[in-house]
Design a protein around this motif. Structure first.
Motif, short mmCIF file in Angstrom:
data_model
loop_
_atom_site.label_atom_id
_atom_site.label_comp_id
_atom_site.label_asym_id
_atom_site.label_seq_id
_atom_site.Cartn_x
_atom_site.Cartn_y
_atom_site.Cartn_z
N HIS A 75 0.85 -1.22 -0.11
CA HIS A 75 -0.01 -0.03 -0.12
C HIS A 75 0.78 1.30 -0.06
O HIS A 75 0.51 2.08 -0.69
N ASN A 76 2.04 1.29 0.44
CA ASN A 76 3.00 2.41 0.58
C ASN A 76 4.37 1.95 0.80
O ASN A 76 4.64 0.73 0.79
N ALA A 77 5.07 2.85 0.76
CA ALA A 77 6.68 2.69 0.53
C ALA A 77 7.13 2.00 1.89
O ALA A 77 7.91 1.11 1.75
N GLU A 78 6.47 2.25 3.01
CA GLU A 78 6.88 1.65 4.23
C GLU A 78 6.65 -0.07 4.31
O GLU A 78 7.47 -0.76 4.70
N ASN A 79 5.77 -0.39 3.36
CA ASN A 79 5.49 -1.81 3.52
C ASN A 79 6.25 -2.56 2.59
O ASN A 79 6.39 -3.62 2.58
N ILE A 80 7.46 -1.89 1.96
CA ILE A 80 8.46 -2.73 1.41
C ILE A 80 9.32 -3.39 2.39
O ILE A 80 9.82 -4.53 1.90
N ASP A 111 1.39 -6.57 8.53
CA ASP A 111 0.53 -5.46 7.99
C ASP A 111 0.59 -4.38 8.96
O ASP A 111 0.46 -3.13 8.20
N LYS A 112 0.81 -4.47 10.05
CA LYS A 112 0.67 -3.38 11.07
C LYS A 112 2.12 -2.70 11.24
O LYS A 112 2.19 -1.46 11.85
N GLY A 113 3.03 -3.19 10.45
CA GLY A 113 4.32 -2.47 10.60
C GLY A 113 5.03 -2.82 11.62
O GLY A 113 6.03 -2.37 12.32
N PHE A 114 5.27 -4.23 12.02
CA PHE A 114 6.10 -4.94 12.96
C PHE A 114 5.98 -4.34 14.38
O PHE A 114 7.09 -3.79 14.80
N PRO A 115 4.85 -4.24 14.98
CA PRO A 115 4.87 -3.50 16.33
C PRO A 115 5.49 -4.28 17.28
O PRO A 115 5.83 -5.51 17.17
N GLU A 116 5.50 -3.77 18.64
CA GLU A 116 6.14 -4.53 19.55
C GLU A 116 5.51 -5.64 20.13
O GLU A 116 4.22 -5.82 19.77
N GLU A 117 6.07 -6.54 21.05
CA GLU A 117 5.36 -7.68 21.53
C GLU A 117 4.00 -7.37 22.22
O GLU A 117 3.20 -8.42 22.24
#
Length: 409
Positions: A311-316, A387-393
């Motif tokens: 969806h966006n560059a960050e998801n690369i 999909d959430k951008g690798f959040p913390e535990e």
């Protein structure tokens, strides 16, 4: 003329090796050429009129380990602390069929030089005095950056068809814009003979060509002369455009050339087709996998280029997590739009793939019944985490708390 002093001539054990050959030795080929060009020397080769068995006896006598790597063709390899040195007895060709040669040993330096491919590769240097011996005008060609076959280009190519590939590799590495007309015509005329060679040899030369700083001129000339169709028939004008864009991006972002990345640019934009070509070139399983990871897939008749799936560059980073940062960077360099390129590369710079903070055992401890559902549930949670951008535990713990035993939220 003398070869300038070079660090590689001081390698440990080299002086003892030369002494064991009792002055009957000269440096030859790439080490001499590259030293004259003031570029790094990697491989050291020595020529000698001594027979290979004599060379082995002499080196063994002074406790230098020596391996008969190609003794039937006069080559043995001395194992020195700073790297191997190949020592080859002077030779002349008795017969050739374009793929292999039958040789006879010689004691004539010029006769040995005459059987080599290009003038710039037929330079010898005395190990003691560093005097350069040039029998075919290699020094002048080196000065002019001219890639010229020794004698007749037609005859040299007839001896070994792979010299067509080598010609364009050396053109890319050392040559200038102008090709020698006779050499180019000889390569064009003999190009169909490339199909008689083992695909491993062709692929090895192709990757070496693509590893040069800028192979665009050489590749373009090969396409103009319809030479490349005997290597990868599917390569077309669009592919060379992608290759050109890729090299421009590599240079703009100071990214080192990579032959696999560049090969993907020349392959069809269809993962199945590119995979079939990689297999036909007899590339290693590792390289075939690398090409598959970097190649676009086809879905519903449309090309699905990897960065466009996000969806966006960050998801690369999702691609980097599933494969590697290097793979994701290559996909971006190959296929991302100019507008997306800087942000995508920035997202990958210095990024380290995180570790997914959950295991199947954790789910079982939380009450999920052992079995296939564990793997499916774990995959669902992991994808949501990506999909959430690798959040913390903490986020993973809260997400799991919202699941029932069937893995549904």
């Amino acid at each position: 003329m003398k070869m300038p002093p070079a660090e590689w001539t001081e390698r440990r054990g080299l002086a003892a090796l030369i002494a064991a050959l009792d002055g009957k030795a000269r440096f030859v080929g790439g080490a001499v050429r590259d030293t004259l060009l003031e570029i790094e020397v990697k491989d050291v080769d020595i020529a000698t009129p001594l027979l290979p068995e004599d060379v082995m006896q002499r080196l063994t006598a002074v406790s230098i380990k020596v391996i008969p790597t190609g003794i039937a063709h006069g080559t043995v390899t001395a194992v020195l602390p700073d790297g191997p040195v190949e020592i080859t007895t002077l030779r002349r060709d008795v017969s050739t069929d374009g793929r292999r040669a039958t040789v006879a040993f010689s004691d004539d330096w010029q006769e040995d030089a005459a059987r080599r491919d290009f003038t710039i590769n037929a330079l010898f240097a005395d190990p003691e005095t560093l005097e350069v011996f040039d029998y075919f005008g290699g020094l002048a060609d080196l000065e002019d950056r001219q890639i010229r076959f020794i004698g007749s280009a037609v005859e040299r190519i007839a001896e070994d068809h792979l010299r067509i590939m080598r010609y364009f590799r050396f053109l890319a590495r050392f040559g200038k814009q102008e090709l020698e007309p006779e050499a180019f015509r000889a390569c064009v005329d003999a190009a169909p003979k490339l199909e008689q060679l083992s695909r491993e040899r062709v692929a090895d030369e192709l990757l070496k060509l693509l590893a040069t700083e800028d192979p665009r001129l050489a590749i373009g000339k090969m396409l103009d002369g319809k030479i490349f169709q005997h290597i990868i028939a599917e390569t077309d004008e669009q592919a060379t455009t992608i290759l050109g864009q890729l090299i421009t991006r590599e240079q703009a972002y100071a990214i080192m050339p990579d032959p696999v990345r560049r090969l993907v640019a020349l392959l069809p934009k269809d993962r199945d087709k590119s995979g079939a070509i990689a297999k036909s070139l007899k590339l290693s399983k590792k390289l075939q996998r690398a090409i598959a990871e970097r190649s676009p897939a086809q879905a519903n008749g449309k090309t699905q280029v990897a960065p466009r799936l996000f969806h966006n560059a960050e998801n690369i980073r999702a691609l980097a997590y599933r494969t590697s940062v290097e793979t994701a960077r290559d996909v971006v360099l190959l296929f991302a739009d100019d507008s997306e390129l800087p942000e995508m590369l920035a997202q990958l710079k210095n990024w380290q793939s995180p570790v997914f903070p959950l295991t199947g055992g954790d789910l079982i401890q939380r009450g999920l019944k052992p079995g296939p559902i564990v793997a499916r549930t774990l995959a669902t949670i992991e994808q949501a985490w990506i999909d959430k951008g690798f959040p913390e535990e903490k986020w993973v713990t809260e997400f799991v708390a919202g699941l029932d035993f069937n893995g549904r939220t």
